[in-house]
Design an enzyme around this catalytic site. Structure first.
Site, PDB file in Angstrom:
ATOM      1  N   ASN A   9       0.882  -1.167   0.000  1.00  7.59           N
ATOM      2  CA  ASN A   9       0.000   0.000   0.000  1.00  7.59           C
ATOM      3  C   ASN A   9       0.920   1.217   0.000  1.00  7.59           C
ATOM      4  O   ASN A   9       1.499   1.549   1.023  1.00  7.59           O
ATOM      5  CB  ASN A   9      -0.900  -0.015   1.246  1.00  7.59           C
ATOM      6  N   LYS A  11       0.220   4.268  -0.258  1.00  8.47           N
ATOM      7  CA  LYS A  11      -0.343   5.484   0.358  1.00  8.47           C
ATOM      8  C   LYS A  11      -0.103   6.676  -0.572  1.00  8.47           C
ATOM      9  O   LYS A  11      -0.151   6.506  -1.785  1.00  8.47           O
ATOM     10  CB  LYS A  11       0.218   5.680   1.769  1.00  8.47           C
ATOM     11  N   HIS A  94      -9.133   1.723   5.021  1.00  9.35           N
ATOM     12  CA  HIS A  94      -7.858   1.849   5.732  1.00  9.35           C
ATOM     13  C   HIS A  94      -8.018   2.791   6.924  1.00  9.35           C
ATOM     14  O   HIS A  94      -8.780   3.746   6.858  1.00  9.35           O
ATOM     15  CB  HIS A  94      -6.782   2.374   4.772  1.00  9.35           C
ATOM     16  N   GLU A  96      -6.271   5.100   7.991  1.00 10.32           N
ATOM     17  CA  GLU A  96      -5.990   6.511   7.697  1.00 10.32           C
ATOM     18  C   GLU A  96      -7.219   7.184   7.090  1.00 10.32           C
ATOM     19  O   GLU A  96      -7.471   8.366   7.328  1.00 10.32           O
ATOM     20  CB  GLU A  96      -4.767   6.620   6.774  1.00 10.32           C
ATOM     21  N   GLU A 166      -5.178  -4.613  10.664  1.00  7.08           N
ATOM     22  CA  GLU A 166      -4.118  -3.622  10.867  1.00  7.08           C
ATOM     23  C   GLU A 166      -4.354  -2.876  12.177  1.00  7.08           C
ATOM     24  O   GLU A 166      -5.141  -1.922  12.215  1.00  7.08           O
ATOM     25  CB  GLU A 166      -4.111  -2.609   9.709  1.00  7.08           C
ATOM     26  N   GLY A 172       2.873   2.441  10.664  1.00  3.75           N
ATOM     27  CA  GLY A 172       3.830   3.516  10.463  1.00  3.75           C
ATOM     28  C   GLY A 172       4.573   3.926  11.724  1.00  3.75           C
ATOM     29  O   GLY A 172       5.235   4.960  11.764  1.00  3.75           O
ATOM     30  N   SER A 212       3.694  -2.064  10.210  1.00  2.00           N
ATOM     31  CA  SER A 212       5.144  -2.185  10.393  1.00  2.00           C
ATOM     32  C   SER A 212       5.669  -3.580  10.057  1.00  2.00           C
ATOM     33  O   SER A 212       6.633  -4.054  10.655  1.00  2.00           O
ATOM     34  CB  SER A 212       5.566  -1.772  11.804  1.00  2.00           C
TER      35      SER A 212
HETATM   36  P1  13P Z   1       3.368   0.428   7.553  1.00  2.00           P
HETATM   37  O1  13P Z   1       3.803  -0.881   6.953  1.00  2.00           O
HETATM   38  O2  13P Z   1       4.111   1.604   7.005  1.00  2.00           O
HETATM   39  O3  13P Z   1       3.307   0.386   9.043  1.00  2.00           O
HETATM   40  O4  13P Z   1       1.861   0.644   7.059  1.00  2.00           O
HETATM   41  C1  13P Z   1       0.976  -0.396   7.185  1.00  2.00           C
HETATM   42  C2  13P Z   1      -0.243  -0.042   6.450  1.00  2.00           C
HETATM   43  O5  13P Z   1      -0.962   0.865   6.819  1.00  2.00           O
HETATM   44  C3  13P Z   1      -0.553  -0.783   5.232  1.00  2.00           C
HETATM   45  O6  13P Z   1      -1.823  -0.475   4.780  1.00  2.00           O
END
Ligand code: 13P
Length: 251
Positions: A9, A11, A94, A96, A166, A172, A212
């Protein structure tokens, strides 16, 4: 048979030129993958990604989709539009988007219904915040989010759906859930699927872990019974790191 899926992903990262270069770099590194390899990219990068990935086995996904078929929804993109450009997957719900863009369990459900109706494969994200975990809500919340997302989905449509657990506190942050926490969270998701669709459907659905996940911890995570791959943020922006994760899920 449960399918292992490693999905990047990206982002809000990469211009079309950067997207092309990154897919080109990934191609030789993941060519022997036995798991499904997916890259989910910003809308403007999708065509570049599809062109670069052609013939490689890397599947391309979007990061969001609107639920309406068309109309006055400035800035939005429909499932049919994504399907028409050749996209196969789409990330939905997601954290976010839930945190910054008003995504709710209801809109996650509407997007999921629209995606499967158009023939896209949703990667539906669920996960608890640290506060929710500390209050003991994790199981209840994961089951609720999963059931809301899958409401009015048919057993046949379920076969196209991937769910990604997640934990919000692991995204992140560099703080990964332990392999046992990931296994447990994915197990709650699977239990919710079992309650809705029965044991066989729950056994067959792909449940990813995300948060992560990286080249150093992927092997331990995907070795867990309930972890059928990963949704990878930061580490999917580096071809070598992503390839190590794909390799871990190809064993
Ligand atoms: P990270 O791998 O950067 O922690 O992000 C995970 C994520 O949100 C994947 O959708």
């Amino acid at each position: 048979m449960r399918k292992y899926v490693i999905a990047g992903n990206w982002k809000m990262n990469n211009t079309p030129a950067e997207a092309k270069a990154l897919i080109e770099a990934m191609k030789p590194l993941v060519k022997d993958a036995t798991c499904e390899v997916v890259i989910c990219a910003p809308f403007v990068d999708l065509t570049a990604c599809l062109e670069a990935a052609e013939g490689s086995g890397i599947k391309i996904g979007a990061e969001n989709v609107h639920w309406a078929e068309k109309g006055a929804y400035t800035g939005e993109v429909s499932a049919e539009m994504l399907k028409a450009v050749g996209v196969e997957y789409v990330v939905i719900g997601h954290s976010e988007r839930r945190q910054y863009f008003g995504e709710t369990d209801q809109t996650v459900n509407l997007r999921t219904l629209a995606a499967v109706k158009a023939g896209l494969k949703p990667i539906v994200c669920v996960g608890e915040t640290l506060e929710q975990r500390e209050l003991g809500y994790t199981e209840t919340l994961l089951k609720y989010q999963t059931k809301m997302a899958l409401t009015n989905i048919t057993a046949e449509q379920l076969k196209d759906i991937v769910i990604a657990y997640e934990p919000v506190w692991a995204i992140g942050t560099g703080v990964t859930a332990t392999a046992d926490q990931a296994d447990e969270g994915n197990g709650f998701v699977r239990a919710a699927v079992a309650e809705m669709f029965g044991a066989e459907a729950a056994e067959n659905i792909t449940v990813q872990y995300g948060g992560s996940m990286n080249a150093g911890n992927a092997e331990e995570l995907v070795a867990k019974e309930n972890v059928d791959g990963g949704l990878i943020g930061g580490a999917s922006l580096k071809a070598e790191d992503f390839a190590v994760i794909v390799k871990a899920a190809s064993k």
